[in-house]
Design an enzyme around this catalytic site. Structure first.
Site, PDB file in Angstrom:
ATOM      1  N   SER A 197     -61.954 -61.997   2.958  1.00 57.73           N
ATOM      2  CA  SER A 197     -60.923 -62.013   1.928  1.00 57.73           C
ATOM      3  C   SER A 197     -61.337 -61.172   0.725  1.00 57.73           C
ATOM      4  CB  SER A 197     -60.639 -63.459   1.496  1.00 57.73           C
ATOM      5  OG  SER A 197     -59.464 -63.525   0.722  1.00 57.73           O
ATOM      6  N   ASP A 212     -62.729 -59.983  -2.695  1.00 59.81           N
ATOM      7  CA  ASP A 212     -63.818 -60.363  -3.594  1.00 59.81           C
ATOM      8  C   ASP A 212     -64.808 -61.326  -2.947  1.00 59.81           C
ATOM      9  OD1 ASP A 212     -65.091 -59.969  -6.023  1.00 59.81           O
ATOM     10  OD2 ASP A 212     -64.249 -61.788  -6.903  1.00 59.81           O
ATOM     11  N   THR A 268     -64.428 -52.690   4.978  1.00 60.21           N
ATOM     12  CA  THR A 268     -62.971 -52.749   5.149  1.00 60.21           C
ATOM     13  C   THR A 268     -62.338 -53.582   4.040  1.00 60.21           C
ATOM     14  OG1 THR A 268     -63.073 -54.696   6.587  1.00 60.21           O
ATOM     15  CG2 THR A 268     -63.228 -52.536   7.633  1.00 60.21           C
ATOM     16  N   PRO A 269     -61.085 -53.275   3.688  1.00 59.67           N
ATOM     17  CA  PRO A 269     -60.421 -53.970   2.573  1.00 59.67           C
ATOM     18  C   PRO A 269     -60.129 -55.429   2.902  1.00 59.67           C
ATOM     19  CG  PRO A 269     -59.300 -51.911   3.131  1.00 59.67           C
ATOM     20  CD  PRO A 269     -60.250 -52.205   4.231  1.00 59.67           C
ATOM     21  N   LYS A 303     -72.695 -65.408  -1.787  1.00 54.53           N
ATOM     22  CA  LYS A 303     -72.730 -65.932  -3.160  1.00 54.53           C
ATOM     23  C   LYS A 303     -73.295 -67.356  -3.192  1.00 54.53           C
ATOM     24  CE  LYS A 303     -68.823 -63.009  -4.481  1.00 54.53           C
ATOM     25  NZ  LYS A 303     -67.567 -62.873  -5.234  1.00 54.53           N
ATOM     26  N   SER A 344     -18.775 -40.766  11.837  1.00 56.08           N
ATOM     27  CA  SER A 344     -17.475 -41.265  12.277  1.00 56.08           C
ATOM     28  C   SER A 344     -16.384 -40.492  11.544  1.00 56.08           C
ATOM     29  CB  SER A 344     -17.348 -42.763  11.965  1.00 56.08           C
ATOM     30  OG  SER A 344     -16.074 -43.245  12.325  1.00 56.08           O
ATOM     31  N   SER A 396     -24.560 -41.511  17.348  1.00 51.69           N
ATOM     32  CA  SER A 396     -26.013 -41.416  17.621  1.00 51.69           C
ATOM     33  C   SER A 396     -26.767 -41.013  16.355  1.00 51.69           C
ATOM     34  CB  SER A 396     -26.304 -40.446  18.757  1.00 51.69           C
ATOM     35  OG  SER A 396     -25.630 -39.215  18.619  1.00 51.69           O
TER      36      SER A 396
END
Length: 641
Positions: free
Chosen positions: A42, A44, A121-122, A176, A480, A552
């Site tokens: 997650s 931080d 990775t973020p 941590k 149309s 289309s």
């Protein structure tokens, strides 16, 4: 060269000795195994800080980098006057401003025992697609948890995705620990909660460890702050875990062909990266999907021929026979080849901002194979918190779901669990070339194995010759009220008077029968065009000139129909009429209903129309009459006949 020491006699070190030491080091370094791993979790949780600590402790930071890091830490860091190791990885200005990881950052480092490539990775849900990118090539995932927060939604999401892409080695790094006074009780509680979740998604084994990326506890050596933890340090575990290439070596030989190597008339080889197994001269091989067999005569590399090549090596293979083999084919061991099919069940991770459109054709890229594929509506999506299967009609950004897909021709594959190279794929939007999804194949559908083309004695060419004409599809597209049906009807009348065999498929008419079960949502419009395209293809097989008049509105679907037909048989006819003109005509009163909200998903009002980029024929109705337009179209068609 002389080195001065504290003794009376200098030590002489020759350049040859230095070169010998360098060569020995390079040889030793070259033969180290490579581990690719990711850090995820997650927001931080300390992913970037952990990687920065690994780089720092493995002495992979130059003096100027360290000086810059110390300066940046004081200026924009989050650790007061101490070094902020996250700044080694978070290089984007936006990342430093927000204190988060946005893009995937790759870093290289090495120890005495192994080389490493780590992907940071973020953690943000918004950037989950970037996490998938990093995980796709990883052997191991370090899933971080903030000891103060415990297991969060992104922890579950990233764990599920790591398991989904086939990462077998999981490290649960409870980070941590210094902020919870290195409490064993906190650690044990988090591990117990994660264990229950991990088992629910199929993760049977993982290695939990208490760490502090900032303080360095249990990163390279065991920490005195956690005497109750008796497991390995993180780096010790990373140095000893088995990498994917080792496991791939025991599997049957597979090599997707990337390139046909033909530098001169005397050499012809097939180049690629070996996905699994091993190969050597004398081995019997099979080329798929053709099924042709031959024998390996040489295994060629830039450094010379090899007696044997293994998974993870890039080589060029030479055959004993002249076998047709090209990019996208797969070379495999002859007695245990992979399968080929064109219909599958797959898991998809949707990575685009725009939701998936069932029935739309995308490019599917699997290994070196690229084919056109359509995806059906999902069977279900997965709630990553509860693992519940949810009924959905589409997949939104970051959604994970199971769906069936079909390719326009058979592809060589293996289930992802057996082979990541031949089982993992991406979907690419045909218009934008953006990657919209990543997926893994489960199995081919039984109907794909049981349905085969039946050989017919009368060919489409013979049918066309009987009618003394060349088959074609005139595909009228436009808003149309643009005049498609009017002009198409005139075109058919002209061709009929010229003794041409035709059939007109009109948009309104087919909705009375063939497509009366379809509405006007985007998915239904796509299915409408797909069905009409298939009918038009069958009619050209009968030797007819087919005229279609459909709005289309989407380029992707018009391109899908084009791909169904042989080269030069599809004529896109763009009836180019401005919206204001079409709306003024409003013969059927549809624009009025759409403007009042009575008619939803109406093209040009609340549903888009994508005009062709380069149609074969463009009719500007503001400059020509319908009769003139019909003559222009017939002339263009018969001029190519």
């Amino acid at each position: 060269m002389t080195l001065t020491t504290t003794s009376d006699d200098p030590i002489y070190v020759t350049d040859a000795l230095i070169a010998e030491d360098i060569d020995a080091y390079l040889v030793q370094h070259q033969h180290k195994t490579m581990l690719r791993f990711i850090t995820c979790g997650s927001v931080d949780d300390g992913k970037s800080t952990l990687i920065g600590r690994l780089l720092y402790d493995s002495k992979m930071i130059f003096e100027d980098q360290l000086a810059a890091l110390e300066a940046d830490s004081k200026r924009v860091g989050t650790q007061g006057q101490d070094i902020d190791f996250a700044l080694l990885v978070d290089g984007l200005a936006a990342e430093r401003e927000q204190g988060i990881t946005i893009d995937v950052a790759y870093r290289f480092f090495a120890t005495e025992k192994r080389k490493f490539i780590v992907a940071d990775t973020p953690g943000h849900e918004q950037y989950t697609r970037n996490m998938i990118t990093g995980a796709s090539t990883a052997d191991l995932a370090v899933i971080l948890i903030d000891a103060r927060k415990g297991v969060l939604t992104q922890t579950r999401r990233h764990s599920y995705l790591a398991q989904l892409v086939g990462i077998k080695n999981i490290v649960l790094a409870v980070n941590k620990m210094d902020l919870v006074d290195y409490s064993q009780e906190v650690f044990d509680k988090i591990v117990a909660e994660y264990t229950a979740f991990a088992r629910s998604i199929g993760i049977e084994q993982f290695v939990p460890m208490p760490i502090s990326g900032f303080k360095g506890d249990n990163i390279t050596t065991s920490s005195a702050n956690t005497p109750w933890y008796t497991g390995p340090s993180l780096i010790e575990h990373l140095e000893s875990v088995e990498v994917n290439s080792t496991a791939d070596l025991a599997k049957p030989f597979r090599m997707p062909v990337q390139w046909v190597n033909r530098p001169n008339l005397d050499f012809r080889g097939f180049s690629g990266l070996i996905a699994s197994g091993s190969v050597k001269p004398g081995d019997q091989i099979r080329v798929l999907p053709s099924g042709k067999t031959s024998t390996i005569t040489r295994v060629v590399t830039m450094d010379g021929d090899l007696d044997e090549a293994i998974a993870g090596q890039s080589v060029t293979l030479c055959f004993a026979d002249e076998v047709d083999c090209s990019r996208g084919d797969v070379i495999a061991t002859a007695d245990a080849p992979p399968q080929a099919a064109d219909q599958f069940e797959a898991t998809l991770v949707w990575m685009a901002d725009e939701a998936m459109t069932p029935g739309r054709a995308y490019w599917l890229k699997l290994g070196t194979q690229t084919v056109s594929a359509t995806v059906q509506a999902p069977k279900y999506a997965v709630n990553v918190n509860t693992m519940e299967h949810i009924a959905v009609k589409t997949l939104e950004l970051n959604a994970i779901g199971v769906a069936q897909l079909a390719t326009d021709k058979p592809i060589v594959f293996e289930p992802y669990d057996a082979n990541r190279t031949l089982g993992g794929f991406i979907l690419i939007d045909k218009m934008t070339n953006a990657t919209v999804a990543a997926g893994r194949l489960h199995f081919s559908l039984r109907r794909a194995q049981n349905v085969h083309w039946q050989a017919l004695d009368i060919s489409r060419e013979a049918r066309a010759n009987l009618k003394n004409q060349k088959p074609a599809v005139l595909w009228f597209t436009g808003l149309s009220g643009a005049g498609k049906s009017t002009i198409a009807n005139l075109v058919e009348k002209k061709l009929f008077r010229m003794n041409r065999h035709t059939f007109l498929l009109d948009g309104d008419n087919v909705r009375h029968g063939l497509n009366k079960d379809l509405g006007f949502t985007e998915a239904d419009r796509i299915e409408n065009i797909r069905r009409v395209g298939e009918v038009a293809r069958l009619m050209t097989d009968a030797g007819l000139i087919v005229i279609t008049a459909f709005i289309s509105p989407f380029r992707a679907e018009r391109e899908m129909v084009r791909k169904m037909l042989p080269e030069a048989e599809f004529f896109e006819v763009f009836i180019d009429t401005p919206l204001s003109v079409a709306e003024e005509r409003d013969v059927k009163g549809l624009y009025k209903k759409a403007r009042s909200g009575e008619l939803k998903n109406f093209t040009g009002i609340d549903s888009p129309y994508e005009p062709p980029y380069s149609p074969e024929i463009r009719i500007d109705t503001s400059k020509v009459t319908p009769e003139q337009a019909a003559t222009m179209i017939v002339d263009a068609l018969l001029g190519d006949a």
